[in-house]
Design an enzyme around this catalytic site. Structure first.
Site, PDB file in Angstrom:
ATOM      1  N   ASP A 198       3.581  -5.661  11.948  1.00 32.49           N
ATOM      2  CA  ASP A 198       4.232  -6.121  10.711  1.00 32.49           C
ATOM      3  C   ASP A 198       5.726  -6.344  10.969  1.00 32.49           C
ATOM      4  OD1 ASP A 198       1.726  -5.341   9.822  1.00 32.49           O
ATOM      5  OD2 ASP A 198       2.452  -3.469   8.953  1.00 32.49           O
ATOM      6  N   ASN A 220       5.423  -4.088   4.483  1.00 34.58           N
ATOM      7  CA  ASN A 220       6.106  -3.668   5.715  1.00 34.58           C
ATOM      8  C   ASN A 220       6.872  -4.839   6.334  1.00 34.58           C
ATOM      9  OD1 ASN A 220       4.899  -1.159   5.431  1.00 34.58           O
ATOM     10  ND2 ASN A 220       3.290  -1.559   6.931  1.00 34.58           N
ATOM     11  N   GLU A 276      -4.491  -9.056   4.191  1.00 32.79           N
ATOM     12  CA  GLU A 276      -4.938  -7.931   3.346  1.00 32.79           C
ATOM     13  C   GLU A 276      -5.031  -8.356   1.881  1.00 32.79           C
ATOM     14  OE1 GLU A 276      -3.900  -3.665   5.452  1.00 32.79           O
ATOM     15  OE2 GLU A 276      -2.358  -4.590   4.224  1.00 32.79           O
ATOM     16  N   GLY A 306       1.381  -1.126   3.768  1.00 33.39           N
ATOM     17  CA  GLY A 306       0.876  -2.451   3.398  1.00 33.39           C
ATOM     18  C   GLY A 306       1.491  -3.456   4.348  1.00 33.39           C
ATOM     19  N   ASN A 352      -2.600 -10.203  17.402  1.00 39.08           N
ATOM     20  CA  ASN A 352      -2.678  -9.448  18.650  1.00 39.08           C
ATOM     21  C   ASN A 352      -3.963  -9.912  19.343  1.00 39.08           C
ATOM     22  OD1 ASN A 352      -4.848  -8.027  17.513  1.00 39.08           O
ATOM     23  ND2 ASN A 352      -3.574  -6.303  16.889  1.00 39.08           N
ATOM     24  N   GLY A 402       2.322  -5.936  22.442  1.00 38.08           N
ATOM     25  CA  GLY A 402       3.026  -4.654  22.469  1.00 38.08           C
ATOM     26  C   GLY A 402       4.135  -4.664  23.495  1.00 38.08           C
ATOM     27  N   THR A 445       0.710 -11.320  20.298  1.00 39.46           N
ATOM     28  CA  THR A 445       1.565 -10.151  20.519  1.00 39.46           C
ATOM     29  C   THR A 445       0.838  -9.166  21.427  1.00 39.46           C
ATOM     30  OG1 THR A 445       0.760  -9.065  18.508  1.00 39.46           O
ATOM     31  CG2 THR A 445       2.709 -10.454  18.282  1.00 39.46           C
ATOM     32  N   ASN A 454       0.830  -1.216   0.000  1.00 42.73           N
ATOM     33  CA  ASN A 454       0.000   0.000   0.000  1.00 42.73           C
ATOM     34  C   ASN A 454       0.849   1.244   0.000  1.00 42.73           C
ATOM     35  OD1 ASN A 454      -2.329  -1.565   0.351  1.00 42.73           O
ATOM     36  ND2 ASN A 454      -2.330  -1.337   2.577  1.00 42.73           N
ATOM     37  N   GLY A 456       5.361   6.870  10.441  1.00 47.47           N
ATOM     38  CA  GLY A 456       5.175   5.941   9.331  1.00 47.47           C
ATOM     39  C   GLY A 456       5.451   4.515   9.766  1.00 47.47           C
TER      40      GLY A 456
HETATM   41  O1  RIB Z   1      -0.003  -2.524   9.640  1.00 54.74           O
HETATM   42  C1  RIB Z   1       0.126  -1.236   9.150  1.00 54.74           C
HETATM   43  C2  RIB Z   1      -0.327  -1.172   7.726  1.00 54.74           C
HETATM   44  O2  RIB Z   1      -1.701  -1.462   7.663  1.00 54.74           O
HETATM   45  C3  RIB Z   1      -0.186   0.184   7.076  1.00 54.74           C
HETATM   46  O3  RIB Z   1       1.065   0.368   6.475  1.00 54.74           O
HETATM   47  C4  RIB Z   1      -1.343   0.226   6.106  1.00 54.74           C
HETATM   48  O4  RIB Z   1      -0.955   0.205   4.771  1.00 54.74           O
HETATM   49  C5  RIB Z   1      -2.217  -0.958   6.455  1.00 54.74           C
HETATM   50  O5  RIB Z   1      -2.042  -1.948   5.552  1.00 54.74           O
END
Ligand code: RIB
Length: 307
Positions: free
Chosen positions: A246, A43, A138, A39, A182, A215, A213, A11, A281
């Site tokens: 991620d 990630n 996703e 994404g 989580n 945190g 998970t 993404n 980010g």
């Molecule tokens: O887990 C974080 C991600 O979830 C973001 O980068 C966003 O793109 C969504 O996919």
């Protein structure tokens, strides 16, 4: 160097920070807008590459400017992209609001990610013994199922990060991948609102390990009736928690692929997650292997000094 294959989403993240997150129907004035790479699949691929793995990404982007930007960013991390599909749907986009404690709200337009089909995977000769295949939710469930099953049958180790939260069908559970939910994803995965009995139910129906998970509190490893806790690390800074899960999944995959045992890999993934939240980010705070090793060395020293 371990080999990791990530099957998942790619993404572009459109992010606004705000003093507080809006309630449904409410508009709040935010701070600066920023565009980030995102994404869950991409990630995790970056987290694994920075942890030292040789990473191949399987996914789909559009034939648009966001697709170009997304692939350039992955290529800059040394990730192998020759099996990425370019499709007519637009590249996936996430709209993200980040609150003052780094918490977020995310809405994703999957776009091209929804076009990734089982027949696009081409896993033959890629996912074999010694490799680790990591998938997330996703992308379409049949694609996830096919990827995990093909890789498991070829002798690869498999991990499913069940994010975003969805119910897990029994044919996915039958594959026995390591799951990394989580607490919220855990309850949704099995359709039981109580985390303790949800975990008991999941570990009965799923024959692989489940890593819940939590945190900064670390992670709970459950396999059958056996439970063990892996303590977390205090994050040096918390700016944006987007992508922490991620990061955990990607570093876990990288560490298992290099031959570490599960407990060790969980410790490293916990450490990477604590560092990942320290910058804006999803990816900016993900540590390199050197940064992760020195963070863990300091954290261990701090513990033994207290003793
Ligand atoms: O887990 C974080 C991600 O979830 C973001 O980068 C966003 O793109 C969504 O996919």
């Amino acid at each position: 160097m371990g080999r990791v294959i990530v099957v998942g989403s790619i993404n572009v993240d459109l992010v606004v920070t705000a003093d507080r997150l809006p309630a449904p129907g409410e508009t709040v004035l935010g701070g600066r807008f920023a565009q980030h790479h995102g994404g869950k699949g991409a990630n995790a691929a970056v987290a694994a590459a920075r942890a030292g793995a040789s990473v191949t990404m399987l996914g789909a982007v559009g034939r648009d400017a966001f697709g170009e930007v997304a692939l350039e960013a992955l290529s800059a991390e040394g990730i192998e992209l020759t099996r990425i599909r370019r499709v007519d749907e637009p590249t996936g986009v996430a709209l993200i609001a980040v609150g003052p404690r780094g918490e977020n709200q995310i809405v994703v337009a999957p776009g091209a990610n929804a076009e990734l089909r089982p027949e696009d995977l081409g896993l033959d000769g890629l996912a074999g013994r010694g490799a680790v295949l990591l998938a997330n939710l996703e992308i379409p469930m049949p694609t996830v199922t096919a990827a995990l099953r093909t890789a498991a049958e070829a002798g690869a180790r498999t991990i499913l990060d069940p994010a975003p939260a969805r119910a897990l069908p029994s044919d996915v559970l039958a594959i026995g991948a390591i799951l990394t939910p989580n607490e919220h994803e855990l309850t949704v995965s099995i359709g039981n609102d109580d985390p303790v009995s949800a975990l008991a139910e999941l570990t009965q129906r799923h024959r692989g390990a489940v890593i819940v998970t939590q945190g900064p509190a670390g992670a709970l490893l459950a396999h059958g009736d056996v439970r063990s806790r892996s303590p977390g690390f205090v994050a040096p800074r918390v700016v944006d928690t987007t992508g922490a899960g991620d990061t955990f999944a990607g570093v876990l995959a990288a560490c298992l692929a290099e031959g570490r045992d599960l407990d060790d890999a969980i410790t490293m993934a916990n450490g990477a997650g604590a560092l990942a939240v320290g910058a804006p980010g999803a990816r900016q705070g993900m540590p390199s292997r050197g940064e992760l090793d020195s963070f863990l060395a300091t954290a261990e020293r701090a513990l033994s000094e207290e003793d």
